[in-house]
Write a protein that holds these residues in place. Sequence first.
Motif, PDB file in Angstrom:
ATOM      1  N   VAL A  74       0.826  -1.227   0.099  1.00 37.44           N
ATOM      2  CA  VAL A  74      -0.057  -0.023   0.072  1.00 37.44           C
ATOM      3  C   VAL A  74       0.966   1.345   0.112  1.00 37.44           C
ATOM      4  O   VAL A  74       0.547   2.419  -0.917  1.00 37.44           O
ATOM      5  CB  VAL A  74      -1.064  -0.142   1.223  1.00 37.44           C
ATOM      6  CG1 VAL A  74      -1.661   1.296   1.315  1.00 37.44           C
ATOM      7  CG2 VAL A  74      -1.853  -1.208   1.112  1.00 37.44           C
ATOM      8  N   ILE A  75       1.743   1.106   0.606  1.00 39.89           N
ATOM      9  CA  ILE A  75       2.834   2.119   0.697  1.00 39.89           C
ATOM     10  C   ILE A  75       3.375   2.707  -0.729  1.00 39.89           C
ATOM     11  O   ILE A  75       3.575   3.801  -1.122  1.00 39.89           O
ATOM     12  CB  ILE A  75       4.079   2.041   2.024  1.00 39.89           C
ATOM     13  CG1 ILE A  75       3.368   2.254   3.261  1.00 39.89           C
ATOM     14  CG2 ILE A  75       4.932   3.318   1.665  1.00 39.89           C
ATOM     15  CD1 ILE A  75       4.276   1.566   4.097  1.00 39.89           C
ATOM     16  N   GLU A  76       3.995   1.323  -1.298  1.00 40.21           N
ATOM     17  CA  GLU A  76       4.618   1.551  -2.615  1.00 40.21           C
ATOM     18  C   GLU A  76       3.395   2.167  -3.648  1.00 40.21           C
ATOM     19  O   GLU A  76       3.887   2.849  -4.526  1.00 40.21           O
ATOM     20  CB  GLU A  76       5.064   0.010  -2.941  1.00 40.21           C
ATOM     21  CG  GLU A  76       6.327  -0.513  -2.347  1.00 40.21           C
ATOM     22  CD  GLU A  76       7.378   0.481  -2.598  1.00 40.21           C
ATOM     23  OE1 GLU A  76       7.592   0.969  -3.428  1.00 40.21           O
ATOM     24  OE2 GLU A  76       8.372   0.048  -1.635  1.00 40.21           O
ATOM     25  N   LEU A  77       2.300   1.704  -3.295  1.00 44.40           N
ATOM     26  CA  LEU A  77       1.212   2.410  -4.149  1.00 44.40           C
ATOM     27  C   LEU A  77       0.975   4.086  -4.078  1.00 44.40           C
ATOM     28  O   LEU A  77       0.276   4.662  -4.944  1.00 44.40           O
ATOM     29  CB  LEU A  77      -0.126   1.753  -4.106  1.00 44.40           C
ATOM     30  CG  LEU A  77      -0.393   0.509  -4.371  1.00 44.40           C
ATOM     31  CD1 LEU A  77      -1.644  -0.319  -3.926  1.00 44.40           C
ATOM     32  CD2 LEU A  77      -0.445   0.429  -6.084  1.00 44.40           C
ATOM     33  N   VAL A 125      -5.678   5.094  -3.318  1.00 46.60           N
ATOM     34  CA  VAL A 125      -4.954   3.724  -3.547  1.00 46.60           C
ATOM     35  C   VAL A 125      -4.965   2.689  -2.333  1.00 46.60           C
ATOM     36  O   VAL A 125      -5.202   3.233  -1.100  1.00 46.60           O
ATOM     37  CB  VAL A 125      -3.517   3.988  -4.045  1.00 46.60           C
ATOM     38  CG1 VAL A 125      -3.388   4.922  -5.379  1.00 46.60           C
ATOM     39  CG2 VAL A 125      -2.776   4.509  -2.984  1.00 46.60           C
ATOM     40  N   GLY A 126      -4.916   1.474  -2.912  1.00 47.18           N
ATOM     41  CA  GLY A 126      -4.766   0.526  -1.736  1.00 47.18           C
ATOM     42  C   GLY A 126      -5.321  -0.750  -2.118  1.00 47.18           C
ATOM     43  O   GLY A 126      -5.383  -1.203  -3.297  1.00 47.18           O
ATOM     44  N   LEU A 127      -5.787  -1.533  -1.336  1.00 48.99           N
ATOM     45  CA  LEU A 127      -6.383  -3.217  -1.546  1.00 48.99           C
ATOM     46  C   LEU A 127      -7.731  -2.859  -1.018  1.00 48.99           C
ATOM     47  O   LEU A 127      -7.869  -2.525   0.094  1.00 48.99           O
ATOM     48  CB  LEU A 127      -5.625  -4.020  -0.831  1.00 48.99           C
ATOM     49  CG  LEU A 127      -4.037  -4.006  -0.956  1.00 48.99           C
ATOM     50  CD1 LEU A 127      -3.036  -4.860  -0.200  1.00 48.99           C
ATOM     51  CD2 LEU A 127      -3.829  -4.295  -2.632  1.00 48.99           C
ATOM     52  N   ASP A 128      -8.524  -3.856  -1.737  1.00 51.57           N
ATOM     53  CA  ASP A 128      -9.918  -3.824  -1.475  1.00 51.57           C
ATOM     54  C   ASP A 128     -10.296  -5.638  -1.638  1.00 51.57           C
ATOM     55  O   ASP A 128      -9.334  -6.167  -2.064  1.00 51.57           O
ATOM     56  CB  ASP A 128     -10.955  -3.437  -2.220  1.00 51.57           C
ATOM     57  CG  ASP A 128     -12.268  -3.428  -1.865  1.00 51.57           C
ATOM     58  OD1 ASP A 128     -12.417  -3.538  -0.830  1.00 51.57           O
ATOM     59  OD2 ASP A 128     -13.177  -2.814  -2.766  1.00 51.57           O
ATOM     60  N   ALA A 129     -11.391  -5.982  -1.121  1.00 48.43           N
ATOM     61  CA  ALA A 129     -11.823  -7.438  -1.403  1.00 48.43           C
ATOM     62  C   ALA A 129     -10.734  -8.319  -0.957  1.00 48.43           C
ATOM     63  O   ALA A 129     -10.204  -9.390  -1.516  1.00 48.43           O
ATOM     64  CB  ALA A 129     -12.234  -7.639  -2.608  1.00 48.43           C
TER      65      ALA A 129
END
Length: 440
Positions: A360-363, A378-382
């Motif tokens: 997530v940091i790299e995004l 930005v990040g992750l879902d599901a």
Amino acid sequence: MLPQELIRAKRDGGRLPAAAIAGFVAGVSDGSISEGQAAAFAMAVFFRGLDADERAALTRAMADSGRVLAWRDLPGPVLDKHSTGGVGDKVSLMLAPIVAACGGYVPMISGRGLGHTGGTLDKLDSIPGYSTSPDLATFEAVVRRAGCAVIGQTDDLAPADRRLYAIRDVTGTVESIPLIVASILSKKLAAGLQGLVMDVKAGSGAFMAALDDARALADAIAETANRAGLPTVALVTDMNQVLGRTAGNALEVREAVDFLTGSAREPRLLEVTLALAGEMLALGGLAGDPAAGRRIAEAALADGRAAERFAAMVAALGGPADLLERPDAHLPKAPVMRPVHPDAPGFVTEVDTRALGVAVIELGGGRRRAADGIDYAVGLDAVAGLGEPVGGDRPVALVHARSDGDADRAAEAVRRAVTVGADRKDVGPAVIERRTGARP
């Protein structure tokens, strides 16, 4: 004591007098201690530690480095919770309004992302207009009116911690138990609390990955707080997977909205939130015991009172009044969404949760340096949890990215971080144990 002599003494394993610690903290607060000296002190403490008296002295000095709030004429107890940090930990967003809906008052002083973990303030900053740094008069007014306010440290509250916190984030000294204890409790003592519940994470996504280290931190915080006259209980909770389904600022706010409105409540996130709520209500005398407090919290969540408190807090601090009704109209969205499929179908057997936080940091969803900006979308879902089936129509996670290249790199990082096997494995409890520390 000269700053360099204090650093030298601790570097060599010496015990620091309370007066010397207080003088050093005053210098951190007023800027006479340089960033290099503060970093050197933090590193010396990281390797040499602080004994109980030094830890208490550092905590008191940091709390007293600014204004200490005094809440008067409130009809309910002043309570708070603090987490040591995890990946996807958005509990504060739901917990504060739940407790407020049950008669407590929650003046929550939160922090930004630290290391690989996300920060509550960064999540709230993704809400347009929401002020995470109001003046103290506004902060107090919102707490009285909405029952809760989640903000960052103002210049008036524990200013020494504010500076040292940012330095720790970028100097590899986050995991020091004495510095964690002093940082957390200095803010809580300055906030004028009557009860505190700690959420101490253990597992691959926690700063204290080993359970014994998490226990030691939980005991140190509870003991130091109780010595200072702040009734405190700690829960050790699991961080061997993302808490909830999201990791990333606006995505986590959206999950919190869905949680409060009842659209979706991931079971482990629900368990941790209700366990902490039960403890807070019991500490504040609003419930006879944590089990009764949990039932009261469940009712406030089920009938919509908690959601109403969240909406009132957001609006009072400058955010949109209709965030609960129209979250997609307000929260930022990344232009690229990429599902991450496993190489073969199976069950999630292991998660390197820290690696997901780093992804997530790299995004762009976290900081490499204290001065870095953040991409809130930005990040992750599901995100699939341990023991869950993946493959076919069920990806391991959904990447939200600013560009195709970023999405590709994050997808590969997610594949490396999540192990998929043929057999389903048992998953441990979300709440591992309760700690109260040693009483004086």
